[in-house]
Motif scaffolding. Sequence first.
Motif, PDB file in Angstrom:
ATOM      1  N   ARG A  92       0.928  -1.204   0.016  1.00 18.27           N
ATOM      2  CA  ARG A  92       0.205   0.007  -0.042  1.00 18.27           C
ATOM      3  C   ARG A  92       0.870   1.245  -0.121  1.00 18.27           C
ATOM      4  N   ARG A  95       1.864   2.330  -3.470  1.00 17.71           N
ATOM      5  CA  ARG A  95       1.139   2.466  -4.623  1.00 17.71           C
ATOM      6  C   ARG A  95       1.188   3.921  -5.120  1.00 17.71           C
ATOM      7  N   GLU A 121     -10.610  11.175  -5.064  1.00 15.58           N
ATOM      8  CA  GLU A 121     -10.643   9.739  -4.471  1.00 15.58           C
ATOM      9  C   GLU A 121      -9.376   9.488  -4.412  1.00 15.58           C
ATOM     10  N   ALA A 122      -8.461   9.649  -5.588  1.00 16.50           N
ATOM     11  CA  ALA A 122      -6.980   9.187  -5.610  1.00 16.50           C
ATOM     12  C   ALA A 122      -6.160  10.083  -4.251  1.00 16.50           C
ATOM     13  N   SER A 124      -7.521  11.309  -1.369  1.00 18.04           N
ATOM     14  CA  SER A 124      -7.982  10.921  -0.170  1.00 18.04           C
ATOM     15  C   SER A 124      -7.635   9.658   0.074  1.00 18.04           C
ATOM     16  N   THR A 125      -7.430   8.703  -0.915  1.00 15.44           N
ATOM     17  CA  THR A 125      -7.093   7.191  -0.439  1.00 15.44           C
ATOM     18  C   THR A 125      -5.553   7.121   0.050  1.00 15.44           C
ATOM     19  N   HIS A 126      -4.618   8.131  -0.496  1.00 15.98           N
ATOM     20  CA  HIS A 126      -3.389   8.140  -0.100  1.00 15.98           C
ATOM     21  C   HIS A 126      -3.130   9.404   1.003  1.00 15.98           C
TER      22      HIS A 126
END
Length: 325
Positions: A92, A95, A121-122, A124-126
């Motif tokens: 993770r 990524r 979304e990209a 917030s995911t990271h």
Amino acid sequence: MTQTPASAAPLLRIQNLSKQFGVGPGAVRAVQNVSFDILPGETLGLVGESGSGKSTIGRMLTRLIEPTDGSLLYRYETREVDLARLSQGALRPLRADIQIIFQDPYASLNPRMRIRDVLGEALSTHGLAPGAARQKRIDELLEQVGLRPEHAERFPHEFSGGQRQRIGIARALAVEPRFIVADEPLSALDVSIQAQVVNLLGELKERLNLTLLFISHDLDVVEYLCDRVVVLYLGRVIEVAPTEALYARPRHPYTQALLAAAPIPDPAQRREIPLLSGDLPSPKNPPSGCVFRTRCPLAESRCAQADMQLRVVGEGHLQACWKAQ
């Protein structure tokens, strides 16, 4: 095209990478014992006919599909890690370092999401650009790829194919990666738009100090954009060389035929090298020895038992034919 020092330590070392789909007699060996390095800051081209394993390799490098065997040794921070051996949890943090630009820009975007949500979304995911910084970062990304901030409120179907691919590039850039796999990013675009996207990729690569694996069947674009080229045939590497050397003097008969198949704008000009006859063999039952021998003009009986080890034929130039000079 920039020149990368040959002495630079590789960013990624691919060693004996293989992928088999299915088991038993019907198994498909899509990639077999592939090895090559990707140097930091370079654009490496990956070429070959449809079915040669190009996209499969790209997806294994990003762990979208799992390798059957082999190593993906990636230089992360101060150490080298094997991407092929990492659990999803351990993978993770990496990524954000490794991103992909997909072939079909429409299929890779959620049609129900506005562009601000796709890019958000990209982020917030990271855990990037939280709070008020989110919208500013989205605006920056859109402007970086030649779009306007107000485009963030639109849905994917409201854009042209070229604009959608720019959004796909912006999404890959959102997490500030070091390495990007561009999986045939031009094949779904009109010819008139392809040059714009190629120039955009080249500019972003220089400005952001990116490393690119550029997968394509367009040999003219590869010659323009890439520093080195890896040629695949039936899931095997058959030639690796600096771009200038490969196009000036391809050594392997398959590479020669591949380059000779490129369109010639002058109908009166004759081809020096005849085009290949026959179809790509099935990866379910590849030929023994050299897998290219069933279509090779130099083939002889020994080729059925000959190995396909890469041999050095020039500085940074390797090829896998024992007869070719």
